[in-house]
Design a protein around this motif. Structure first.
Motif, PDB file in Angstrom:
ATOM      1  N   ASN A 194       0.832  -1.199   0.000  1.00  0.00           N
ATOM      2  CA  ASN A 194       0.000   0.000   0.000  1.00  0.00           C
ATOM      3  C   ASN A 194       0.874   1.259   0.000  1.00  0.00           C
ATOM      4  N   CYS A 211       1.459   4.952   1.918  1.00  0.00           N
ATOM      5  CA  CYS A 211       1.155   5.891   2.996  1.00  0.00           C
ATOM      6  C   CYS A 211       2.011   7.135   2.808  1.00  0.00           C
ATOM      7  N   CYS A 218      -3.340   6.719   3.646  1.00  0.00           N
ATOM      8  CA  CYS A 218      -2.929   5.447   3.036  1.00  0.00           C
ATOM      9  C   CYS A 218      -3.918   5.047   1.948  1.00  0.00           C
ATOM     10  N   ASN A 251      -4.888   1.648  -0.291  1.00  0.00           N
ATOM     11  CA  ASN A 251      -4.661   0.201  -0.360  1.00  0.00           C
ATOM     12  C   ASN A 251      -4.355  -0.245  -1.790  1.00  0.00           C
ATOM     13  N   SER A 252      -3.537  -1.277  -1.877  1.00  0.00           N
ATOM     14  CA  SER A 252      -3.241  -1.900  -3.155  1.00  0.00           C
ATOM     15  C   SER A 252      -4.262  -3.001  -3.443  1.00  0.00           C
ATOM     16  N   LEU A 287      -0.436  -1.265  -7.420  1.00  0.00           N
ATOM     17  CA  LEU A 287      -0.833   0.121  -7.133  1.00  0.00           C
ATOM     18  C   LEU A 287       0.002   1.059  -8.004  1.00  0.00           C
TER      19      LEU A 287
END
Length: 243
Positions: free
Chosen positions: A138, A140, A157, A159-160, A193
């Motif tokens: 992820n 951040c 953050c 998320n992937s 991501l």
């Protein structure tokens, strides 16, 4: 007639020699730069181990082990897995949680009382509760902002799309960074991501030098740092290739 040739790819460079922490600089919250408090960062069996064996308590000692030189456009890869060690006085979100910071301010510019460096983070997570999704890879953003899907994203953050991994699984992580334009996170070879335009901004980082935090300034280069936040973790095969 103009002839075009493919650009020659640079060789991979080992940032970690597998023997000691030569070339790496620790900076731990409430401690001076260069002080490896309680041997937090150590080398065992050819791996960098984040360990709290010599801690009495966590005491908000958020730490990072920085490589000694900055990078701008690069392809970074490493392998990691968590250990069973976690300090219960650390924040609950740090459980089976670590990360690699990049485009960070230099360790020397991080104040003794500053908790997190102004940087972007490739966040590493492992399963917390069986059957509950908890992706890794992820993003951040302590003291920074990024653009996601074309807009500046207000979340700290993002998320992937990666699967969830057990804490004791070795995971292959990769970062592909093109200055302040586009960034890709990969997990076990898959892109999970993508985001763009990293820049200084946002919150989360505290007690920094205000002359460092110029909101809106593009982040086109910076330092790479391995995180310590109360959770034990192992790093190995840390390689970089400049782009």
């Amino acid at each position: 007639m103009l002839l075009s040739f493919p650009r020659e790819e640079k060789e991979w460079t080992r940032l970690f020699n597998g023997q000691n922490l030569e070339g790496w600089v620790p900076k731990i919250h409430r401690h001076d730069v260069g002080e490896n408090y309680a041997n937090t960062f150590r080398v065992e069996n050819g791996q960098i181990l984040v360990s709290y064996a010599d801690y009495a308590d966590f005491g908000e000692r958020y730490g990072h082990l920085f490589y000694e030189k900055p990078f701008s456009s690069f392809h970074l890869k490493w392998e990691y897995r968590f250990t069973e060690e976690w300090l219960t006085d650390a924040p609950i979100y740090t459980y089976r949680n670590s990360g690699v910071m990049f485009h960070s301010q230099s360790p020397e510019s991080i104040l003794k009382v500053q908790d997190w460096p102004i940087s972007v983070e490739y966040q590493m997570l492992a399963e917390e509760k069986e059957g509950v999704s908890r992706p890794t890879g992820n993003m951040c953003s302590p003291g920074t902002d990024v653009f996601f899907e074309g807009e500046k994203d207000p979340r700290h953050c993002i998320n992937s799309t990666s699967p969830t991994f057990r804490w004791d699984e070795w995971v292959k992580a990769e970062l592909i960074v093109y200055r302040d334009s586009i960034i890709h996170h990969l997990v076990n070879g898959d892109t999970v991501l993508t985001y763009t335009q990293p820049q200084i901004g946002g919150g989360v980082a505290n007690r920094f030098d205000p002359e460092i935090k110029i909101d809106g300034a593009p982040l086109s280069s910076g330092y790479i740092g391995l995180q310590s936040e109360g959770q034990g973790v192992l790093f190995r095969e840390i390689l970089i290739r400049e782009l």
